[in-house]
Motif scaffolding. Sequence first.
Motif, PDB file in Angstrom:
ATOM      1  N   ASP A  16       0.811  -1.221   0.000  1.00 49.41           N
ATOM      2  CA  ASP A  16       0.000   0.000   0.000  1.00 49.41           C
ATOM      3  C   ASP A  16       0.843   1.269   0.000  1.00 49.41           C
ATOM      4  OD1 ASP A  16       1.004   0.154   2.568  1.00 49.41           O
ATOM      5  OD2 ASP A  16      -0.922  -0.163   3.572  1.00 49.41           O
ATOM      6  N   GLY A  17       2.174   1.118   0.112  1.00 59.66           N
ATOM      7  CA  GLY A  17       3.062   2.266   0.044  1.00 59.66           C
ATOM      8  C   GLY A  17       3.101   3.110   1.311  1.00 59.66           C
ATOM      9  N   ARG A  18       2.484   2.652   2.381  1.00 57.07           N
ATOM     10  CA  ARG A  18       2.451   3.403   3.632  1.00 57.07           C
ATOM     11  C   ARG A  18       3.542   2.948   4.592  1.00 57.07           C
ATOM     12  NH1 ARG A  18      -4.087   3.052   4.775  1.00 57.07           N
ATOM     13  NH2 ARG A  18      -4.772   4.152   2.876  1.00 57.07           N
ATOM     14  N   LEU A  19       3.746   3.746   5.633  1.00 58.83           N
ATOM     15  CA  LEU A  19       4.707   3.406   6.677  1.00 58.83           C
ATOM     16  C   LEU A  19       4.067   2.418   7.643  1.00 58.83           C
ATOM     17  CD1 LEU A  19       7.584   4.240   7.810  1.00 58.83           C
ATOM     18  CD2 LEU A  19       6.307   5.691   9.412  1.00 58.83           C
ATOM     19  N   HIS A  20       4.754   1.332   7.927  1.00 57.25           N
ATOM     20  CA  HIS A  20       4.242   0.311   8.845  1.00 57.25           C
ATOM     21  C   HIS A  20       5.269   0.050   9.944  1.00 57.25           C
ATOM     22  CE1 HIS A  20       0.725  -0.895   6.444  1.00 57.25           C
ATOM     23  NE2 HIS A  20       1.481  -0.627   5.395  1.00 57.25           N
ATOM     24  N   LYS A  21       4.794   0.053  11.173  1.00 51.48           N
ATOM     25  CA  LYS A  21       5.678  -0.239  12.301  1.00 51.48           C
ATOM     26  C   LYS A  21       5.818  -1.743  12.483  1.00 51.48           C
ATOM     27  CE  LYS A  21       4.709   3.994  14.902  1.00 51.48           C
ATOM     28  NZ  LYS A  21       4.241   4.547  16.195  1.00 51.48           N
ATOM     29  N   GLY A  22       7.018  -2.141  12.871  1.00 51.03           N
ATOM     30  CA  GLY A  22       7.271  -3.559  13.080  1.00 51.03           C
ATOM     31  C   GLY A  22       6.357  -4.168  14.122  1.00 51.03           C
ATOM     32  N   ALA A  23       6.039  -3.392  15.174  1.00 52.03           N
ATOM     33  CA  ALA A  23       5.188  -3.917  16.245  1.00 52.03           C
ATOM     34  C   ALA A  23       3.779  -4.217  15.727  1.00 52.03           C
ATOM     35  CB  ALA A  23       5.126  -2.916  17.391  1.00 52.03           C
TER      36      ALA A  23
END
Length: 224
Positions: A16-23
């Motif tokens: 989706d091209g968004r920022l995703h946190k590892g948690a």
Amino acid sequence: MRRTDRLFSIIQIFRDGRLHKGADIAERMEVSLRTIYRDIDTLIASGVPINGERGVGYMMTEPVFLPPLNLSPGELEVLELGIALVQSGFGKTLSEHGKSLSDKVRVVLPRPEMLDPGRGAIGVYSQRFPDAVQDVLEVTRRAILSRSVLEFDYCSLDENQSHRIIRPLEIEAWDSTLTVTGWCETRGDFRVFRLDRMSGTRLLERGFRPEAGKRLNDYLERTK
């Protein structure tokens, strides 16, 4: 979930091209944060264009394309029908496997909309098995796949109660009933049980190996 499946799912999240946190990914995958960091490092090392850092988040900087998969209309129809049948009422686990399969195939089709389980020429209106039966189905599936001995209480059609320990060999789906064929250690012979009449079903820690005279093929030969 196998690691290869998890890596594919992580790529799907980043599409989706968004920022995703590892948690957040770890919670979604039901694994540890350390496992997700290791998986992302593996993807980056293999050339997947993911940028970011631990504690901040990651995102995919370029789209990832996979080779197209050429399936004939007939092959797609078979796949659609199979997925629709599984998702019609065979439990959460198999339904999730069906969705995962759909996602993987769509990624490599020339046009994702080519695969649509609700579009096929054959409509699926099979009975949805009750939740209690689906629970027994899931335990029995795991027992067959892991070759683990299964223990349960059984109520026969004439209301006789018994306690059984079996080596489960195969689950059969009939029009409105699920059955399991197994070698019954309690009776020392093959038996077929209805899943809707099994209760207290659990896997024992004891496994089993195929033995001559106690395998599914032996049962099928006997019933010819």
